[in-house]
Design a protein around this motif. Structure first.
Motif, PDB file in Angstrom:
ATOM      1  N   GLY A 112       1.257   7.858   3.451  1.00  0.00           N
ATOM      2  CA  GLY A 112       2.082   8.457   4.494  1.00  0.00           C
ATOM      3  C   GLY A 112       3.336   7.641   4.768  1.00  0.00           C
ATOM      4  O   GLY A 112       4.421   8.194   4.984  1.00  0.00           O
ATOM      5  N   GLN A 113       3.215   6.316   4.738  1.00  0.00           N
ATOM      6  CA  GLN A 113       4.390   5.474   4.936  1.00  0.00           C
ATOM      7  C   GLN A 113       5.350   5.580   3.749  1.00  0.00           C
ATOM      8  O   GLN A 113       6.579   5.587   3.934  1.00  0.00           O
ATOM      9  CB  GLN A 113       3.956   4.016   5.141  1.00  0.00           C
ATOM     10  N   ALA A 114       4.806   5.652   2.550  1.00  0.00           N
ATOM     11  CA  ALA A 114       5.675   5.847   1.381  1.00  0.00           C
ATOM     12  C   ALA A 114       6.456   7.145   1.513  1.00  0.00           C
ATOM     13  O   ALA A 114       7.676   7.193   1.275  1.00  0.00           O
ATOM     14  CB  ALA A 114       4.839   5.850   0.101  1.00  0.00           C
ATOM     15  N   HIS A 115       5.755   8.194   1.904  1.00  0.00           N
ATOM     16  CA  HIS A 115       6.395   9.498   2.104  1.00  0.00           C
ATOM     17  C   HIS A 115       7.489   9.390   3.163  1.00  0.00           C
ATOM     18  O   HIS A 115       8.609   9.886   2.986  1.00  0.00           O
ATOM     19  CB  HIS A 115       5.317  10.499   2.515  1.00  0.00           C
ATOM     20  N   HIS A 116       7.155   8.708   4.258  1.00  0.00           N
ATOM     21  CA  HIS A 116       8.118   8.600   5.356  1.00  0.00           C
ATOM     22  C   HIS A 116       9.380   7.863   4.924  1.00  0.00           C
ATOM     23  O   HIS A 116      10.503   8.367   5.105  1.00  0.00           O
ATOM     24  CB  HIS A 116       7.486   7.875   6.538  1.00  0.00           C
ATOM     25  N   THR A 133       5.829   2.137  -1.801  1.00  0.00           N
ATOM     26  CA  THR A 133       5.709   2.762  -3.118  1.00  0.00           C
ATOM     27  C   THR A 133       4.788   1.929  -4.004  1.00  0.00           C
ATOM     28  O   THR A 133       3.932   2.474  -4.720  1.00  0.00           O
ATOM     29  CB  THR A 133       7.090   2.908  -3.787  1.00  0.00           C
ATOM     30  N   LEU A 134       4.926   0.619  -3.960  1.00  0.00           N
ATOM     31  CA  LEU A 134       4.062  -0.257  -4.739  1.00  0.00           C
ATOM     32  C   LEU A 134       2.619  -0.210  -4.240  1.00  0.00           C
ATOM     33  O   LEU A 134       1.673  -0.209  -5.032  1.00  0.00           O
ATOM     34  CB  LEU A 134       4.586  -1.693  -4.697  1.00  0.00           C
ATOM     35  N   GLU A 135       2.442  -0.178  -2.936  1.00  0.00           N
ATOM     36  CA  GLU A 135       1.090  -0.083  -2.392  1.00  0.00           C
ATOM     37  C   GLU A 135       0.455   1.257  -2.764  1.00  0.00           C
ATOM     38  O   GLU A 135      -0.748   1.329  -3.044  1.00  0.00           O
ATOM     39  CB  GLU A 135       1.105  -0.267  -0.876  1.00  0.00           C
ATOM     40  N   SER A 136       1.256   2.319  -2.789  1.00  0.00           N
ATOM     41  CA  SER A 136       0.739   3.621  -3.225  1.00  0.00           C
ATOM     42  C   SER A 136       0.277   3.537  -4.674  1.00  0.00           C
ATOM     43  O   SER A 136      -0.800   4.036  -5.026  1.00  0.00           O
ATOM     44  CB  SER A 136       1.815   4.698  -3.079  1.00  0.00           C
ATOM     45  N   ALA A 137       1.070   2.902  -5.521  1.00  0.00           N
ATOM     46  CA  ALA A 137       0.691   2.748  -6.927  1.00  0.00           C
ATOM     47  C   ALA A 137      -0.615   1.965  -7.050  1.00  0.00           C
ATOM     48  O   ALA A 137      -1.477   2.285  -7.881  1.00  0.00           O
ATOM     49  CB  ALA A 137       1.812   2.057  -7.696  1.00  0.00           C
ATOM     50  N   ARG A 138      -0.762   0.927  -6.223  1.00  0.00           N
ATOM     51  CA  ARG A 138      -1.999   0.145  -6.261  1.00  0.00           C
ATOM     52  C   ARG A 138      -3.201   1.015  -5.892  1.00  0.00           C
ATOM     53  O   ARG A 138      -4.257   0.970  -6.558  1.00  0.00           O
ATOM     54  CB  ARG A 138      -1.908  -1.032  -5.295  1.00  0.00           C
ATOM     55  N   ARG A 174       6.056  12.581  -3.892  1.00  0.00           N
ATOM     56  CA  ARG A 174       6.708  12.045  -2.696  1.00  0.00           C
ATOM     57  C   ARG A 174       6.301  10.597  -2.417  1.00  0.00           C
ATOM     58  O   ARG A 174       6.907   9.927  -1.591  1.00  0.00           O
ATOM     59  CB  ARG A 174       6.392  12.930  -1.489  1.00  0.00           C
ATOM     60  N   HIS A 175       5.280  10.148  -3.118  1.00  0.00           N
ATOM     61  CA  HIS A 175       4.878   8.748  -3.000  1.00  0.00           C
ATOM     62  C   HIS A 175       5.503   7.905  -4.113  1.00  0.00           C
ATOM     63  O   HIS A 175       5.211   6.716  -4.226  1.00  0.00           O
ATOM     64  CB  HIS A 175       3.352   8.612  -3.078  1.00  0.00           C
TER      65      HIS A 175
END
Length: 238
Positions: A112-116, A133-138, A174-175
């Motif tokens: 959600g934060q990546a999207h924001h 974005t990096l945390e989403s990838a993780r 979106r992430h």
């Protein structure tokens, strides 16, 4: 008939998909979060955190109506009510619960934060964009390693952990992620996306998702700015 208070967001679709999967009759009560409907006194009685989704079940555990807010709690309630998409043994239940908590504590907030920061922030902050974005990838990587060994997140059986996570993965672009980079997540996503109940569960308010929730500057303030605080305080006499 269960009343589902929702809008076209990943958390909203968790509840509508679960209701479709269980076969429970329900009606959608739209809460237009871009226009501040989440601050209405009658909705705050059901969802005191002024967030969607929420449900009201007229046939609660003791035969009396019950309201439930928070998407994870809704999934657990409906799973226990129907005996579906959970597990009967303790080991299996905790496998489902840990992956459900993984979604609630990691996938939802971080994606959600990546999207924001990638799409909604009024100012572009490279550090914030890179961080989430990096945390989403993780997190996608965590799921990919798990799904290399298991058909679904908790086990080889489809569960509320998958129902909770799928609507977020729908927004992978979106992430800043590509499903091609996570082949086991891709396989899992395609299998869930093809389920008839999921197809039906994504139909309520789908136009609101396509249109987006930020129709104007006022919507942005209601969702992310100071506009959410005085409204909530006023409802409670603060």
């Amino acid at each position: 008939m269960i009343q589902l208070y929702m809008w076209g967001t990943p958390n909203g679709y968790k509840a509508s998909i679960m209701l479709e999967e269980t076969g429970l009759p329900y009606e959608v009560c739209p809460i237009d979060i871009g226009k501040g409907a989440q601050f209405a006194p009658e909705f705050l009685e059901i969802s005191p955190n002024n967030k969607i989704p929420a449900i009201v079940d007229p046939d609660g555990p003791d035969g009396e109506p019950i309201s439930v807010f928070e998407s994870g709690a809704i999934l657990l309630y409906l799973a226990e009510k129907t005996g579906q998409f959970f597990a009967s043994d303790m080991r299996g239940r905790y496998s489902v619960l840990q992956w459900l908590m993984f979604q609630m504590g990691g996938v939802g907030p971080m994606l959600g934060q990546a999207h924001h920061f990638r799409h909604y922030a009024k100012e572009q902050h490279p550090y914030s964009i890179d961080r989430y974005t990096l945390e989403s990838a993780r997190l996608y990587g965590v799921m990919n390693r798990r799904l290399e060994k298991s058909a679904y997140l908790a086990s080889d059986n489809y569960s509320i952990a998958d129902i909770a996570t799928f609507p977020w993965v729908r927004r992978h672009e979106r992430h800043g992620q590509k499903l091609e980079d996570f082949p086991h997540v891709h396989r899992w996503f395609d299998s869930i996306n093809a389920r008839p109940a999921v197809v039906r569960g994504l139909k309520p308010l789908s136009e609101s998702e396509q249109r987006g929730i930020l129709a104007d500057a006022g919507s942005h303030d209601l969702l992310f700015g100071s506009g959410q605080f005085p409204r909530t305080d006023a409802m409670y006499g603060g």
